[in-house]
Design a protein around this motif. Structure first.
Motif, mmCIF file in Angstrom:
data_model
loop_
_atom_site.group_PDB
_atom_site.id
_atom_site.type_symbol
_atom_site.label_atom_id
_atom_site.label_comp_id
_atom_site.label_asym_id
_atom_site.label_seq_id
_atom_site.Cartn_x
_atom_site.Cartn_y
_atom_site.Cartn_z
ATOM 1 N N TYR A 17 -123.549 -55.652 -63.938
ATOM 2 C CA TYR A 17 -124.767 -56.288 -64.432
ATOM 3 C C TYR A 17 -125.524 -55.342 -65.335
ATOM 4 O O TYR A 17 -126.048 -55.734 -66.376
ATOM 5 C CB TYR A 17 -125.673 -56.688 -63.262
ATOM 6 N N PHE B 243 -134.100 -56.383 -57.463
ATOM 7 C CA PHE B 243 -133.890 -56.714 -56.052
ATOM 8 C C PHE B 243 -133.109 -55.624 -55.350
ATOM 9 O O PHE B 243 -133.436 -55.204 -54.249
ATOM 10 C CB PHE B 243 -133.150 -58.055 -55.942
ATOM 11 N N TRP B 244 -132.012 -55.148 -55.982
ATOM 12 C CA TRP B 244 -131.082 -54.274 -55.276
ATOM 13 C C TRP B 244 -131.566 -52.839 -55.161
ATOM 14 O O TRP B 244 -131.129 -52.113 -54.276
ATOM 15 C CB TRP B 244 -129.705 -54.312 -55.954
ATOM 16 N N ARG C 171 -133.522 -58.697 -63.026
ATOM 17 C CA ARG C 171 -133.910 -59.252 -61.718
ATOM 18 C C ARG C 171 -133.005 -58.723 -60.620
ATOM 19 O O ARG C 171 -133.448 -58.394 -59.534
ATOM 20 C CB ARG C 171 -133.827 -60.774 -61.754
ATOM 21 N N MET C 172 -131.713 -58.647 -60.917
ATOM 22 C CA MET C 172 -130.771 -58.114 -59.929
ATOM 23 C C MET C 172 -131.075 -56.670 -59.605
ATOM 24 O O MET C 172 -131.133 -56.272 -58.438
ATOM 25 C CB MET C 172 -129.336 -58.204 -60.473
ATOM 26 N N ARG D 134 -120.570 -54.448 -58.722
ATOM 27 C CA ARG D 134 -121.106 -55.598 -59.450
ATOM 28 C C ARG D 134 -122.461 -55.273 -60.054
ATOM 29 O O ARG D 134 -122.808 -55.767 -61.120
ATOM 30 C CB ARG D 134 -121.241 -56.801 -58.528
ATOM 31 N N LEU D 135 -123.245 -54.428 -59.345
ATOM 32 C CA LEU D 135 -124.544 -54.049 -59.901
ATOM 33 C C LEU D 135 -124.358 -53.279 -61.198
ATOM 34 O O LEU D 135 -125.090 -53.488 -62.172
ATOM 35 C CB LEU D 135 -125.310 -53.204 -58.876
ATOM 36 N N ARG E 156 -128.297 -57.979 -43.046
ATOM 37 C CA ARG E 156 -127.085 -57.376 -43.622
ATOM 38 C C ARG E 156 -127.330 -57.006 -45.082
ATOM 39 O O ARG E 156 -126.989 -55.909 -45.540
ATOM 40 C CB ARG E 156 -125.919 -58.356 -43.512
ATOM 41 N N LEU E 157 -127.951 -57.938 -45.831
ATOM 42 C CA LEU E 157 -128.219 -57.650 -47.240
ATOM 43 C C LEU E 157 -129.216 -56.506 -47.388
ATOM 44 O O LEU E 157 -129.087 -55.683 -48.302
ATOM 45 C CB LEU E 157 -128.763 -58.888 -47.952
ATOM 46 N N ARG F 153 -129.781 -61.861 -43.587
ATOM 47 C CA ARG F 153 -130.840 -61.193 -44.355
ATOM 48 C C ARG F 153 -130.818 -59.699 -44.090
ATOM 49 O O ARG F 153 -130.920 -58.874 -44.993
ATOM 50 C CB ARG F 153 -132.184 -61.777 -43.926
ATOM 51 N N GLY G 70 -118.390 -53.319 -53.075
ATOM 52 C CA GLY G 70 -118.343 -54.462 -53.986
ATOM 53 C C GLY G 70 -119.672 -54.700 -54.665
ATOM 54 O O GLY G 70 -119.751 -54.959 -55.870
ATOM 55 N N TYR G 71 -120.762 -54.607 -53.871
ATOM 56 C CA TYR G 71 -122.090 -54.853 -54.434
ATOM 57 C C TYR G 71 -122.450 -53.791 -55.455
ATOM 58 O O TYR G 71 -123.019 -54.085 -56.503
ATOM 59 C CB TYR G 71 -123.128 -54.891 -53.309
ATOM 60 N N TRP H 295 -132.535 -64.802 -50.375
ATOM 61 C CA TRP H 295 -131.673 -63.684 -50.736
ATOM 62 C C TRP H 295 -130.327 -64.146 -51.272
ATOM 63 O O TRP H 295 -129.576 -63.365 -51.820
ATOM 64 C CB TRP H 295 -131.443 -62.791 -49.509
ATOM 65 N N PHE I 256 -129.318 -63.500 -54.871
ATOM 66 C CA PHE I 256 -129.036 -62.118 -55.246
ATOM 67 C C PHE I 256 -127.741 -61.609 -54.637
ATOM 68 O O PHE I 256 -127.365 -60.474 -54.869
ATOM 69 C CB PHE I 256 -130.178 -61.202 -54.790
ATOM 70 N N ASP I 257 -127.072 -62.444 -53.849
ATOM 71 C CA ASP I 257 -125.829 -62.009 -53.221
ATOM 72 C C ASP I 257 -124.729 -62.089 -54.267
ATOM 73 O O ASP I 257 -124.173 -63.151 -54.529
ATOM 74 C CB ASP I 257 -125.518 -62.924 -52.022
ATOM 75 N N MET I 258 -124.415 -60.938 -54.887
ATOM 76 C CA MET I 258 -123.572 -60.941 -56.071
ATOM 77 C C MET I 258 -122.135 -61.317 -55.781
ATOM 78 O O MET I 258 -121.444 -61.837 -56.631
ATOM 79 C CB MET I 258 -123.599 -59.551 -56.716
ATOM 80 N N LEU I 259 -121.661 -61.033 -54.548
ATOM 81 C CA LEU I 259 -120.259 -61.300 -54.290
ATOM 82 C C LEU I 259 -119.957 -62.776 -54.138
ATOM 83 O O LEU I 259 -118.810 -63.177 -54.120
ATOM 84 C CB LEU I 259 -119.805 -60.549 -53.027
ATOM 85 N N ARG I 260 -121.003 -63.606 -54.023
ATOM 86 C CA ARG I 260 -120.749 -65.036 -53.901
ATOM 87 C C ARG I 260 -120.536 -65.707 -55.245
ATOM 88 O O ARG I 260 -120.127 -66.852 -55.309
ATOM 89 C CB ARG I 260 -121.943 -65.722 -53.222
ATOM 90 N N ARG J 50 -131.503 -61.659 -66.275
ATOM 91 C CA ARG J 50 -130.850 -61.724 -64.973
ATOM 92 C C ARG J 50 -130.475 -60.332 -64.462
ATOM 93 O O ARG J 50 -130.629 -60.035 -63.270
ATOM 94 C CB ARG J 50 -129.589 -62.588 -65.121
ATOM 95 N N TYR K 212 -116.838 -61.681 -45.556
ATOM 96 C CA TYR K 212 -118.019 -60.828 -45.345
ATOM 97 C C TYR K 212 -118.068 -60.371 -43.899
ATOM 98 O O TYR K 212 -117.926 -61.170 -42.990
ATOM 99 C CB TYR K 212 -119.304 -61.594 -45.677
#
Lengths: 246, 163
Positions: free
Chosen positions: B62, B78-79, B74-75, B58-59, B25-26, B23, B54-55, A218, A221-225, B71, B15
Protein backbone atom coordinates in the motif's frame (compact mmCIF):
# COMPACT_ATOMS: atom_id res chain seq x y z
CA UNK A 1 -27.60 40.31 -41.11
CA UNK A 2 -26.41 43.80 -41.89
CA UNK A 3 -23.25 43.62 -44.02
CA UNK A 4 -20.46 46.16 -43.70
CA UNK A 5 -20.50 47.10 -47.46
CA UNK A 6 -23.20 46.76 -50.14
CA UNK A 7 -22.05 43.25 -51.20
CA UNK A 8 -23.91 40.15 -49.91
CA UNK A 9 -22.29 38.56 -46.78
CA UNK A 10 -19.47 36.10 -47.38
CA UNK A 11 -20.54 32.47 -47.48
CA UNK A 12 -19.94 30.90 -44.06
CA UNK A 13 -19.67 27.12 -44.37
CA UNK A 14 -21.66 25.24 -41.67
CA UNK A 15 -19.55 24.02 -38.72
CA UNK A 16 -18.05 20.56 -39.16
CA UNK A 17 -20.01 17.81 -37.37
CA UNK A 18 -18.28 16.58 -34.23
CA UNK A 19 -17.94 12.78 -34.46
CA UNK A 20 -17.80 11.12 -31.05
CA UNK A 21 -16.18 7.76 -31.61
CA UNK A 22 -18.10 5.47 -29.26
CA UNK A 23 -16.48 2.23 -30.38
CA UNK A 24 -13.16 2.79 -28.65
CA UNK A 25 -14.87 3.61 -25.35
CA UNK A 26 -16.87 0.40 -25.51
CA UNK A 27 -13.72 -1.70 -25.83
CA UNK A 28 -12.25 -0.26 -22.63
CA UNK A 29 -15.13 -0.97 -20.28
CA UNK A 30 -15.97 -4.51 -21.35
CA UNK A 31 -18.12 -6.62 -19.16
CA UNK A 32 -16.66 -9.81 -17.72
CA UNK A 33 -19.29 -12.17 -16.36
CA UNK A 34 -18.60 -12.78 -12.64
CA UNK A 35 -18.64 -16.57 -12.98
CA UNK A 36 -15.38 -16.46 -14.96
CA UNK A 37 -13.43 -15.10 -12.01
CA UNK A 38 -12.11 -18.03 -9.94
CA UNK A 39 -12.58 -17.77 -6.16
CA UNK A 40 -9.66 -17.53 -3.78
CA UNK A 41 -8.37 -20.90 -2.77
CA UNK A 42 -5.73 -23.53 -3.14
CA UNK A 43 -7.30 -25.36 -6.07
CA UNK A 44 -5.28 -26.11 -9.17
CA UNK A 45 -5.88 -23.37 -11.79
CA UNK A 46 -6.07 -26.15 -14.40
CA UNK A 47 -9.57 -26.96 -13.16
CA UNK A 48 -10.74 -23.39 -13.79
CA UNK A 49 -9.02 -23.34 -17.18
CA UNK A 50 -10.84 -26.47 -18.32
CA UNK A 51 -14.13 -25.10 -17.00
CA UNK A 52 -13.60 -21.85 -18.84
CA UNK A 53 -13.01 -23.74 -22.08
CA UNK A 54 -16.35 -25.52 -21.62
CA UNK A 55 -18.08 -22.25 -20.78
CA UNK A 56 -16.70 -20.62 -23.92
CA UNK A 57 -17.90 -23.63 -25.97
CA UNK A 58 -21.40 -23.15 -24.64
CA UNK A 59 -21.31 -19.40 -25.20
CA UNK A 60 -20.38 -19.90 -28.84
CA UNK A 61 -23.53 -21.93 -29.39
CA UNK A 62 -25.92 -20.03 -27.13
CA UNK A 63 -25.91 -16.32 -26.45
CA UNK A 64 -25.78 -15.37 -22.76
CA UNK A 65 -26.37 -11.62 -22.59
CA UNK A 66 -24.71 -9.23 -20.23
CA UNK A 67 -26.88 -8.68 -17.19
CA UNK A 68 -26.59 -7.58 -13.58
CA UNK A 69 -28.68 -7.94 -10.44
CA UNK A 70 -31.80 -5.83 -10.81
CA UNK A 71 -32.37 -6.53 -14.51
CA UNK A 72 -35.66 -7.96 -15.67
CA UNK A 73 -35.12 -11.15 -17.64
CA UNK A 74 -37.30 -13.62 -19.51
CA UNK A 75 -36.01 -17.20 -19.59
CA UNK A 76 -37.45 -19.99 -21.77
CA UNK A 77 -36.51 -23.47 -20.58
CA UNK A 78 -37.28 -26.89 -22.03
CA UNK A 79 -40.09 -28.55 -20.12
CA UNK A 80 -41.20 -32.07 -21.18
CA UNK A 81 -44.52 -31.76 -19.31
CA UNK A 82 -45.68 -28.50 -20.96
CA UNK A 83 -47.77 -28.59 -24.14
CA UNK A 84 -45.25 -26.48 -26.06
CA UNK A 85 -42.33 -28.43 -24.53
CA UNK A 86 -41.01 -25.07 -23.27
CA UNK A 87 -41.95 -22.73 -20.43
CA UNK A 88 -41.23 -19.04 -20.07
CA UNK A 89 -40.61 -17.17 -16.84
CA UNK A 90 -40.16 -13.43 -16.41
CA UNK A 91 -38.68 -11.88 -13.28
CA UNK A 92 -36.17 -9.59 -11.60
CA UNK A 93 -32.72 -11.04 -11.09
CA UNK A 94 -32.11 -10.87 -7.35
CA UNK A 95 -28.83 -12.73 -7.05
CA UNK A 96 -26.05 -14.18 -9.17
CA UNK A 97 -24.09 -16.95 -7.53
CA UNK A 98 -21.64 -19.72 -8.19
CA UNK A 99 -18.54 -19.82 -10.32
CA UNK A 100 -17.71 -21.81 -13.41
CA UNK A 101 -20.27 -24.01 -15.13
CA UNK A 102 -22.51 -24.10 -12.06
CA UNK A 103 -23.18 -20.36 -12.14
CA UNK A 104 -26.77 -19.56 -11.22
CA UNK A 105 -29.10 -16.62 -11.13
CA UNK A 106 -32.36 -16.28 -9.23
CA UNK A 107 -35.39 -14.63 -10.84
CA UNK A 108 -38.23 -13.38 -8.70
CA UNK A 109 -41.78 -12.47 -9.64
CA UNK A 110 -45.17 -12.28 -7.96
CA UNK A 111 -47.77 -14.32 -9.88
CA UNK A 112 -51.38 -14.21 -8.68
CA UNK A 113 -50.35 -12.85 -5.27
CA UNK A 114 -47.80 -15.64 -4.79
CA UNK A 115 -44.11 -14.78 -4.77
CA UNK A 116 -42.15 -17.16 -6.97
CA UNK A 117 -38.38 -17.45 -7.17
CA UNK A 118 -36.66 -19.72 -9.66
CA UNK A 119 -32.94 -20.42 -9.61
CA UNK A 120 -31.60 -21.06 -13.13
CA UNK A 121 -28.16 -22.32 -14.12
CA UNK A 122 -26.61 -20.13 -16.82
CA UNK A 123 -24.94 -23.02 -18.62
CA UNK A 124 -27.70 -25.57 -18.35
CA UNK A 125 -28.58 -27.13 -21.72
CA UNK A 126 -32.29 -26.95 -20.80
CA UNK A 127 -32.30 -23.18 -21.17
CA UNK A 128 -33.41 -22.24 -24.68
CA UNK A 129 -33.33 -18.45 -24.53
CA UNK A 130 -32.45 -15.61 -22.14
CA UNK A 131 -33.77 -12.17 -23.06
CA UNK A 132 -33.04 -9.01 -21.15
CA UNK A 133 -36.29 -7.06 -21.02
CA UNK A 134 -35.19 -4.10 -18.94
CA UNK A 135 -31.71 -2.98 -18.04
CA UNK A 136 -31.28 -1.32 -14.73
CA UNK A 137 -28.82 -1.81 -11.95
CA UNK A 138 -29.77 -1.39 -8.31
CA UNK A 139 -27.89 0.00 -5.35
CA UNK A 140 -27.08 -3.47 -3.94
CA UNK A 141 -25.66 -6.64 -5.42
CA UNK A 142 -28.10 -8.90 -3.63
CA UNK A 143 -31.82 -8.16 -3.67
CA UNK A 144 -32.90 -10.93 -1.31
CA UNK A 145 -34.65 -8.31 0.79
CA UNK A 146 -37.39 -8.15 -1.83
CA UNK A 147 -38.84 -11.18 -0.06
CA UNK A 148 -39.66 -8.99 2.91
CA UNK A 149 -40.63 -5.97 0.86
CA UNK A 150 -44.12 -5.08 -0.26
CA UNK A 151 -45.14 -7.27 -3.22
CA UNK A 152 -45.47 -4.31 -5.58
CA UNK A 153 -41.66 -4.06 -5.74
CA UNK A 154 -41.27 -7.64 -6.98
CA UNK A 155 -44.14 -7.74 -9.49
CA UNK A 156 -43.09 -7.79 -13.10
CA UNK A 157 -45.57 -7.88 -15.94
CA UNK A 158 -45.33 -11.28 -17.63
CA UNK A 159 -46.17 -9.88 -21.06
CA UNK A 160 -43.73 -7.02 -20.79
CA UNK A 161 -42.13 -5.88 -24.04
CA UNK A 162 -38.35 -5.45 -24.07
CA UNK A 163 -37.41 -1.85 -23.33
CA UNK A 164 -35.12 -0.58 -26.11
CA UNK A 165 -31.67 0.38 -24.91
CA UNK A 166 -30.88 3.96 -25.90
CA UNK A 167 -27.21 4.29 -25.11
CA UNK A 168 -24.60 1.66 -25.71
CA UNK A 169 -22.57 2.81 -22.74
CA UNK A 170 -24.10 3.32 -19.32
CA UNK A 171 -26.54 1.08 -17.57
CA UNK A 172 -28.86 3.27 -15.45
CA UNK A 173 -28.85 2.74 -11.68
CA UNK A 174 -32.31 2.64 -10.16
CA UNK A 175 -32.00 4.35 -6.78
CA UNK A 176 -35.41 3.26 -5.54
CA UNK A 177 -35.75 2.88 -1.76
CA UNK A 178 -37.91 -0.16 -1.18
CA UNK A 179 -40.57 -0.14 1.55
CA UNK A 180 -40.77 -3.24 3.71
CA UNK A 181 -43.51 -5.28 5.26
CA UNK A 182 -43.70 -5.06 9.07
CA UNK A 183 -41.09 -7.02 10.99
CA UNK A 184 -40.21 -9.95 11.50
CA UNK A 185 -38.16 -10.31 8.32
CA UNK A 186 -36.29 -13.35 7.04
CA UNK A 187 -32.98 -11.65 7.85
CA UNK A 188 -32.22 -8.59 9.95
CA UNK A 189 -31.59 -6.35 6.97
CA UNK A 190 -30.87 -3.27 9.09
CA UNK A 191 -27.62 -4.82 10.38
CA UNK A 192 -24.40 -3.39 8.92
CA UNK A 193 -23.17 -6.81 7.78
CA UNK A 194 -25.62 -6.78 4.85
CA UNK A 195 -24.76 -3.17 3.97
CA UNK A 196 -28.05 -2.58 2.17
CA UNK A 197 -28.60 0.81 0.64
CA UNK A 198 -31.83 0.15 -1.19
CA UNK A 199 -34.28 -0.09 1.73
CA UNK A 200 -36.20 2.79 3.24
CA UNK A 201 -35.99 1.81 6.90
CA UNK A 202 -39.02 3.06 8.78
CA UNK A 203 -37.74 1.66 12.08
CA UNK A 204 -37.42 3.89 15.16
CA UNK A 205 -34.06 5.57 15.66
CA UNK A 206 -33.09 3.52 18.73
CA UNK A 207 -33.53 0.27 16.78
CA UNK A 208 -31.20 1.54 14.04
CA UNK A 209 -28.66 2.53 16.71
CA UNK A 210 -28.96 -0.89 18.34
CA UNK A 211 -28.30 -2.57 14.99
CA UNK A 212 -25.00 -0.65 14.68
CA UNK A 213 -23.77 -2.62 17.71
CA UNK A 214 -23.01 -5.47 15.29
CA UNK A 215 -20.85 -3.34 13.05
CA UNK A 216 -17.22 -4.43 12.67
CA UNK A 217 -15.33 -1.26 11.71
CA UNK A 218 -11.99 -3.05 11.70
CA UNK A 219 -13.04 -5.31 8.81
CA UNK A 220 -12.35 -2.71 6.11
CA UNK A 221 -8.75 -2.44 7.36
CA UNK A 222 -8.17 -6.19 7.38
CA UNK A 223 -5.87 -6.28 4.37
CA UNK A 224 -5.64 -10.03 3.98
CA UNK A 225 -9.35 -10.29 3.22
CA UNK A 226 -9.01 -8.24 0.06
CA UNK A 227 -9.07 -10.19 -3.19
CA UNK A 228 -7.51 -8.19 -5.98
CA UNK A 229 -8.90 -9.58 -9.22
CA UNK A 230 -7.57 -7.00 -11.68
CA UNK A 231 -4.67 -9.11 -13.02
CA UNK A 232 -6.73 -12.29 -13.13
CA UNK A 233 -9.49 -10.41 -14.96
CA UNK A 234 -7.02 -9.09 -17.54
CA UNK A 235 -5.80 -12.60 -18.32
CA UNK A 236 -9.30 -14.01 -18.53
CA UNK A 237 -10.49 -11.16 -20.77
CA UNK A 238 -7.60 -11.76 -23.16
CA UNK A 239 -8.32 -15.49 -23.18
CA UNK A 240 -12.03 -14.89 -23.80
CA UNK A 241 -11.48 -12.45 -26.63
CA UNK A 242 -9.02 -14.84 -28.30
CA UNK A 243 -11.35 -17.81 -28.02
CA UNK A 244 -14.49 -16.02 -29.13
CA UNK A 245 -12.85 -14.63 -32.23
CA UNK A 246 -11.95 -18.09 -33.48
CA UNK B 1 -11.20 -46.58 23.53
CA UNK B 2 -11.12 -43.39 21.50
CA UNK B 3 -14.40 -43.02 19.65
CA UNK B 4 -13.61 -39.91 17.67
CA UNK B 5 -10.31 -38.68 16.27
CA UNK B 6 -9.70 -35.02 17.06
CA UNK B 7 -7.73 -34.01 13.96
CA UNK B 8 -6.38 -30.54 13.23
CA UNK B 9 -8.40 -29.92 10.06
CA UNK B 10 -9.04 -26.23 9.49
CA UNK B 11 -11.52 -26.69 6.59
CA UNK B 12 -10.00 -23.81 4.66
CA UNK B 13 -9.76 -21.26 7.49
CA UNK B 14 -6.48 -19.35 7.17
CA UNK B 15 -6.58 -16.90 10.08
CA UNK B 16 -5.26 -17.99 13.46
CA UNK B 17 -7.25 -17.17 16.59
CA UNK B 18 -5.14 -14.79 18.68
CA UNK B 19 -6.10 -12.61 21.62
CA UNK B 20 -9.59 -12.33 23.06
CA UNK B 21 -11.66 -11.60 19.92
CA UNK B 22 -11.24 -10.75 16.22
CA UNK B 23 -10.88 -7.08 17.19
CA UNK B 24 -8.25 -7.97 19.78
CA UNK B 25 -6.41 -10.11 17.21
CA UNK B 26 -6.17 -7.16 14.83
CA UNK B 27 -5.05 -4.85 17.66
CA UNK B 28 -2.31 -7.31 18.65
CA UNK B 29 -1.08 -7.59 15.08
CA UNK B 30 -1.28 -3.83 14.71
CA UNK B 31 1.02 -3.33 17.70
CA UNK B 32 3.47 -5.85 16.26
CA UNK B 33 3.44 -4.16 12.85
CA UNK B 34 4.09 -0.80 14.50
CA UNK B 35 7.01 -2.27 16.43
CA UNK B 36 8.40 -3.87 13.27
CA UNK B 37 8.28 -0.58 11.38
CA UNK B 38 9.97 1.20 14.30
CA UNK B 39 12.72 -1.28 15.22
CA UNK B 40 12.92 -3.27 11.92
CA UNK B 41 13.65 -6.49 13.84
CA UNK B 42 11.52 -7.95 16.61
CA UNK B 43 11.33 -11.17 18.58
CA UNK B 44 7.85 -12.60 19.21
CA UNK B 45 6.07 -15.96 19.40
CA UNK B 46 6.24 -17.68 16.01
CA UNK B 47 2.46 -17.80 15.48
CA UNK B 48 2.10 -14.03 15.95
CA UNK B 49 5.08 -13.33 13.70
CA UNK B 50 3.63 -15.57 10.98
CA UNK B 51 0.22 -13.84 11.16
CA UNK B 52 1.82 -10.44 11.19
CA UNK B 53 4.02 -11.10 8.16
CA UNK B 54 1.20 -10.97 5.65
CA UNK B 55 -0.15 -7.71 7.05
CA UNK B 56 3.31 -6.08 7.12
CA UNK B 57 3.99 -6.97 3.48
CA UNK B 58 0.58 -5.74 2.33
CA UNK B 59 1.12 -2.51 4.25
CA UNK B 60 4.36 -1.95 2.36
CA UNK B 61 2.53 -2.69 -0.91
CA UNK B 62 0.00 0.00 0.00
CA UNK B 63 2.83 2.38 0.92
CA UNK B 64 4.36 1.83 -2.52
CA UNK B 65 1.26 3.45 -4.02
CA UNK B 66 2.47 6.76 -2.58
CA UNK B 67 1.20 9.00 0.16
CA UNK B 68 -1.08 10.95 -2.15
CA UNK B 69 -3.33 7.89 -2.36
CA UNK B 70 -6.28 8.31 0.00
CA UNK B 71 -6.70 4.62 0.73
CA UNK B 72 -2.99 4.08 1.37
CA UNK B 73 -2.97 6.92 3.89
CA UNK B 74 -6.04 5.54 5.71
CA UNK B 75 -4.47 2.10 5.94
CA UNK B 76 -1.19 3.50 7.24
CA UNK B 77 -3.11 5.63 9.72
CA UNK B 78 -4.96 2.59 11.06
CA UNK B 79 -2.05 0.15 11.12
CA UNK B 80 0.61 2.40 12.64
CA UNK B 81 -0.40 3.57 16.09
CA UNK B 82 2.61 5.89 16.41
CA UNK B 83 2.06 8.59 13.82
CA UNK B 84 5.73 9.50 13.26
CA UNK B 85 6.16 6.04 11.73
CA UNK B 86 3.73 6.93 8.91
CA UNK B 87 6.40 9.32 7.61
CA UNK B 88 9.06 6.61 7.93
CA UNK B 89 6.86 4.12 6.08
CA UNK B 90 6.23 6.35 3.08
CA UNK B 91 9.60 8.09 2.88
CA UNK B 92 12.09 5.38 3.96
CA UNK B 93 10.57 1.91 3.60
CA UNK B 94 8.58 2.39 0.38
CA UNK B 95 11.61 3.61 -1.65
CA UNK B 96 13.78 0.89 -0.11
CA UNK B 97 11.45 -1.86 -1.33
CA UNK B 98 10.43 -0.22 -4.62
CA UNK B 99 12.68 -2.49 -6.78
CA UNK B 100 11.43 -5.67 -5.05
CA UNK B 101 8.19 -7.35 -6.07
CA UNK B 102 7.33 -8.98 -2.73
CA UNK B 103 8.79 -10.75 0.33
CA UNK B 104 10.08 -7.78 2.25
CA UNK B 105 10.43 -9.68 5.55
CA UNK B 106 12.49 -12.57 6.86
CA UNK B 107 11.19 -14.95 9.51
CA UNK B 108 13.66 -17.13 11.43
CA UNK B 109 12.97 -19.45 14.34
CA UNK B 110 14.78 -19.02 17.66
CA UNK B 111 15.22 -21.37 20.67
CA UNK B 112 12.08 -21.57 22.80
CA UNK B 113 11.30 -18.86 25.35
CA UNK B 114 12.95 -19.20 28.78
CA UNK B 115 9.74 -18.68 30.77
CA UNK B 116 7.32 -21.32 31.99
CA UNK B 117 5.40 -21.49 28.68
CA UNK B 118 8.47 -22.50 26.54
CA UNK B 119 6.79 -20.79 23.59
CA UNK B 120 8.12 -21.25 20.04
CA UNK B 121 9.77 -17.89 19.31
CA UNK B 122 10.80 -16.27 16.07
CA UNK B 123 12.60 -13.20 14.86
CA UNK B 124 10.96 -11.21 12.06
CA UNK B 125 12.95 -8.49 10.33
CA UNK B 126 12.62 -6.21 7.34
CA UNK B 127 15.18 -6.96 4.65
CA UNK B 128 17.83 -4.31 4.11
CA UNK B 129 17.80 -3.17 7.75
CA UNK B 130 20.90 -1.46 9.18
CA UNK B 131 21.38 -3.96 12.02
CA UNK B 132 24.13 -6.68 11.87
CA UNK B 133 22.96 -9.76 9.93
CA UNK B 134 21.33 -12.62 11.82
CA UNK B 135 22.69 -15.44 9.63
CA UNK B 136 26.24 -15.47 8.41
CA UNK B 137 26.57 -17.63 5.32
CA UNK B 138 29.28 -20.17 6.10
CA UNK B 139 31.53 -21.48 3.37
CA UNK B 140 32.29 -25.19 3.31
CA UNK B 141 35.55 -26.18 4.97
CA UNK B 142 38.60 -26.87 2.81
CA UNK B 143 38.75 -30.48 4.02
CA UNK B 144 35.59 -31.72 2.26
CA UNK B 145 36.12 -34.24 -0.58
CA UNK B 146 34.71 -31.98 -3.29
CA UNK B 147 36.82 -29.02 -2.19
CA UNK B 148 39.96 -31.17 -2.07
CA UNK B 149 39.30 -32.48 -5.60
CA UNK B 150 38.67 -28.96 -6.87
CA UNK B 151 41.87 -27.76 -5.18
CA UNK B 152 43.84 -30.57 -6.87
CA UNK B 153 42.28 -29.70 -10.27
CA UNK B 154 43.16 -26.04 -9.78
CA UNK B 155 46.80 -26.93 -8.93
CA UNK B 156 47.05 -29.22 -11.99
CA UNK B 157 45.69 -26.48 -14.25
CA UNK B 158 48.21 -23.99 -12.78
CA UNK B 159 51.11 -26.40 -13.30
CA UNK B 160 50.00 -27.07 -16.91
CA UNK B 161 49.81 -23.30 -17.54
CA UNK B 162 53.20 -22.70 -15.89
CA UNK B 163 55.13 -25.27 -18.04
Amino acid sequence: RVSSDGKPPKFQPPPKPVIIDRKTKKEESRFLSPEFIPPRGRKDPLKYYIERKDMIQRRKVFNIPEFYVGHILAVTTANPLASDKSSRFVGICIQRGGTGLGATFVLRNVIEDQGVEICYELYSPRIQAIEVLKLEKRLDENLMYLRDALPEYSTVDVNMKPVPRMDHEEIPVNKVQVRMKPKPWSKRWERPKYNIKGIKFELPEHKMQAAQKWSQPWLEFDMLREYDTSKIEEKIRKELSEELEK
Amino acid sequence: MRLSVAAAISHGRVYRRLGLSPRSRLDLLRNLVTALVRYERIETPWARADEMRGYAERLIDYAKRGDKDERAMRMADFWLTEKDLVHKLFKVLAPRFQPHAGSYTRLLQIPNRDGLDRAKMAVIELKGNPLPPLVRPRRDSDRTLLNQLLKGYRQDAQRARGT
